[in-house]
Design an enzyme around this catalytic site. Structure first.
Site, PDB file in Angstrom:
ATOM      1  CD  GLU A  34      -2.990  -1.212   2.317  1.00 15.41           C
ATOM      2  OE1 GLU A  34      -2.681  -1.412   3.307  1.00 15.41           O
ATOM      3  OE2 GLU A  34      -4.204  -0.863   1.932  1.00 15.41           O
ATOM      4  CD  GLU A  54      -3.630  -6.130   3.856  1.00 14.02           C
ATOM      5  OE1 GLU A  54      -3.592  -6.824   2.572  1.00 14.02           O
ATOM      6  OE2 GLU A  54      -2.854  -5.162   3.880  1.00 14.02           O
TER       7      GLU A  54
END
Ligand code: NAD
Length: 649
Positions: A34, A54
């Site tokens: 990210e 995730e």
């Protein structure tokens, strides 16, 4: 000290007027990727791996990953990566457009050079948050399909579904609103029990590698022996998969099968398995690693043997006697038995300390679980070697003590027993399976039985003297003072072995068929059976079906902990998730018991045991009583309440 919050930091980087180039040297997973997506350019080393995993921890990428990745690489590819958590290689990342350049040298040096080459260029087209998501006319269809697919495969896990919703926001909302939606969805997941369960499970998988035994043998003080050459005895269902796993781990393998026809079939099957696997994993074919033989004499110089012949103690004993005479000193002798006594096999050999169980699960080259069973005489070195071998084969090895059925199959017995009793009391296989599948099991207990073959358990029950053909009256349903259901035996007597015969608890279109359909014959058979035994069918609600199956299994789990067969609840949970289809997002049976509340599980067990006093499996074991009486401590403290059992090693 805590670092700056990730989201504002990423925004700052993206807004910077100077070019920021991410250098991905090793892994950029989750927050790392990210962060890289907030940079203006990304350079990766050719060995780097990238991904947003995730979802596997019950979460979603909450630092803009669900908003930036689809803008960068398009919705279909982003959906796939975010909902599966799959890692990609640098080469694939380049192809997908995640990175701008891949280097075989230092990623940092390449990034510095790259930054210099773009210095002064406009960054307007490099800020991903300003991109519009690539749109295509079939976008609605893509989302609908993705949602359908995750709902099907997630089996009740909410994170993959929520990931789809977050990616959807990247298309329908402006970036800032999309980020708000991402945050909102992230907090829903964060506070859900599922994220907690998945994170517990993640650490449980790591914890099992730090094994210990009641006598004090431990992972960090026991040195594994080197193993370069291994043998497999018996090339049936299991032996073939085990040979493939060994060869893929880089070992030379001697594969022994005495039946000529089986040997020929095995050669073909193993070649096919190796070919498919090499293609899938992009690794060289390991076909030349395996040498076939029809005589056990061929194993004289191997370092480790895995016996995988029929589940027959007399046959296995003979083989262990032979192996003990043939193998060079120091060869580790392992058995893939599903539950026979390791010590009895060890006693056939001159070096019982070198005997352990290596219990693989079918298909052995695919399933990740390996139960490594130590007997009372197995040496710590033998145990360490088998654990290490499992790891080399890409398995998660769990060390367990020697008892009937070890951990997994021992817990399965009371679970199956309850399922049979529910049929006697009025349920159908479809109803029981539906309840278990709604809970999240990949397959209900009856579908699994049909898949593995009803004859397997029948043979074991016959060997245990439990099968009494033609018995009638009350005694037909009692064994050793305990309630017993002969339903499985009766089906086998009719030649109904499950999928392989096209009939079992369900019917299939042909022998070997895979699609289970309700079978009116079976329903009639159950009615007739109940009438014969004076059993009155009743409507059983879902909660009772679920509680009786799961709590009987969990109760056995507590007994296993109390007996010192598993070192801790994590070991049991890993075995159940990896080997028995327990839904990962529920953490495993022991974690689930803690989540429900030990006092509640105890209260329900007590209730059911009162109603069915002749069912031993429902009698709460003393460990669960002890824990509930001590205000149900958290799962990581359960070990403190387990009395140290007798030394096993
Ligand atoms: P299988 O019947 O498919 O294969 C057994 C093979 O052993 C046959 O090919 C047979 O010809 C061969 N064999 C018999 N005697 C031999 C000898 N003396 N020397 C060499 N080969 C010999 O059985 P399977 O399902 O592969 O099971 C093997 C073992 O693995 C059993 O102990 C079983 O309990 C255990 N196991 C099975 C499963 C499963 O799902 N099938 C799962 C875990 C463990």
């Amino acid at each position: 000290m805590r670092g700056p919050p990730l989201v504002p930091m990423i925004h700052l980087i993206e807004a910077a007027e100077k070019p920021v180039v991410a250098a991905v040297e090793g892994v950029a997973l989750g927050g790392g990727l990210e962060l890289a997506l907030g940079c203006h350019y990304r350079i990766a080393h050719s060995k780097a791996r990238l991904g947003l995993p995730e979802v596997t921890l019950g979460l979603l990428p909450g630092a803009g990953g669900t908003q930036r990745l689809p803008r960068l690489i398009g919705v279909p590819a982003a959906l796939e990566l975010i909902t599966t958590g799959r890692h990609v290689t640098a080469a694939e990342a380049l192809q997908l457009g995640i990175v701008d350049e891949v280097t075989d040298h230092s990623a940092v040096d390449a990034a510095v050079k790259f930054a210099q080459s773009v210095a002064g260029k406009s960054l307007d087209a490099r800020r991903i948050s300003t991109y519009l998501c690539p749109r295509s006319p079939d976008l609605a269809e893509i989302f609908e399909k993705a949602m359908k697919e995750v709902r099907r495969s997630a089996r009740g896990a909410i994170a993959p579904v929520t990931c789809v919703q977050a990616v959807h926001a990247s298309v329908t909302l402006p970036y800032a609103k999309g980020m708000e939606r991402e945050r909102e969805l992230f907090s829903t997941l964060f506070t859900s029990g599922q994220a907690h369960a998945l994170q517990y499970y993640f650490f449980a998988q790591r914890a099992v590698s730090r094994w210990s035994t009641p006598s004090g043998a431990r992972w960090d003080t026991s040195k594994p022996r080197p193993v370069r050459k291994a043998a497999v005895i018996g090339l049936g269902t299991m032996g073939r998969g085990i040979s493939v796993s060994l060869a893929q781990a880089g070992l030379s393998v001697v594969a022994v099968e005495t039946q000529e026809k089986q040997l020929l079939e095995a050669k073909q099957a193993v070649s096919g398995m190796l070919e498919r696997s090499a293609k899938r994993r992009g690794v060289p074919l390991a076909d030349d690693k395996i040498k076939y033989n029809c005589s056990v004499q061929a194993v004289a110089d191997v370092d480790l043997v895995i016996e995988a012949v029929f589940e027959d103690m007399a046959l296995k004993k003979t083989i262990f006697q032979q192996l003990s005479g043939i193998c060079k000193p120091g060869t580790l002798l392992c058995t893939n038995t599903s539950g026979l006594d390791i010590d009895e096999l060890a006693s056939q050999t001159q070096s019982p300390e070198l005997v352990v169980g290596m219990h693989f699960f079918a298909p052995a080259h695919v399933m990740k679980l390996l139960e490594v069973v130590y007997g009372p005489r197995s040496s710590p070195e033998a145990l360490a070697t088998a654990m290490e071998m499992g790891k080399k084969m890409g398995k998660v090895s769990v060390a367990v003590g020697n008892c009937r059925g070890f951990v997994g199959n021992r817990m399965l017995k009371p679970y199956l027993e309850q399922a049979f009793f529910l049929l006697e009391e009025g349920a159908t296989p479809e109803q029981v399976d539906q309840v278990l599948e709604e809970f999240g099991f990949a397959m209900g207990v009856f579908k699994v039985s049909d898949l593995s073959g009803l004859d397997v358990g029948w043979k074991v029950r016959k060997a245990d003297g439990l099968v009494v053909p033609g018995s009638t009256g009350k005694s037909a349903r009692i064994r050793g003072g305990s309630r017993y259901s002969p339903l499985g035996d009766l089906l086998c007597e009719q030649g109904r072995f499950g999928q392989k015969t096209g009939r079992g608890w369900y019917q299939y279109d042909k022998p070997g068929g895979r699609v289970a359909k309700p079978d009116p014959w079976l329903h009639g058979f159950l009615e007739e059976y109940r009438a014969r035994h004076g059993l009155v069918a009743r409507r059983i609600d879902h909660q009772e079906m679920l509680e009786r199956c799961l709590y009987a299994l969990i109760n056995e789990g507590f007994q296993i902990l109390q007996d010192g067969i598993a070192a801790g609840p994590e070991d049991i949970d890993v075995i159940y998730v990896l080997g028995y289809g327990w839904p990962r997002h529920r953490g495993g049976p022991m974690f689930y018991a803690g989540l429900v509340g030990l006092d509640k599980v105890l209260e329900r067990l007590e209730h059911y045991h009162q109603v069915y006093p002749d069912v031993l499996g429902l009698k709460p074991c003393s460990l669960i009583r002890k824990l509930a009486a001590s205000s149900s401590p958290p799962i990581h403290r359960w070990r403190e309440f387990i009395q140290k059992p007798r030394s096993q090693l």
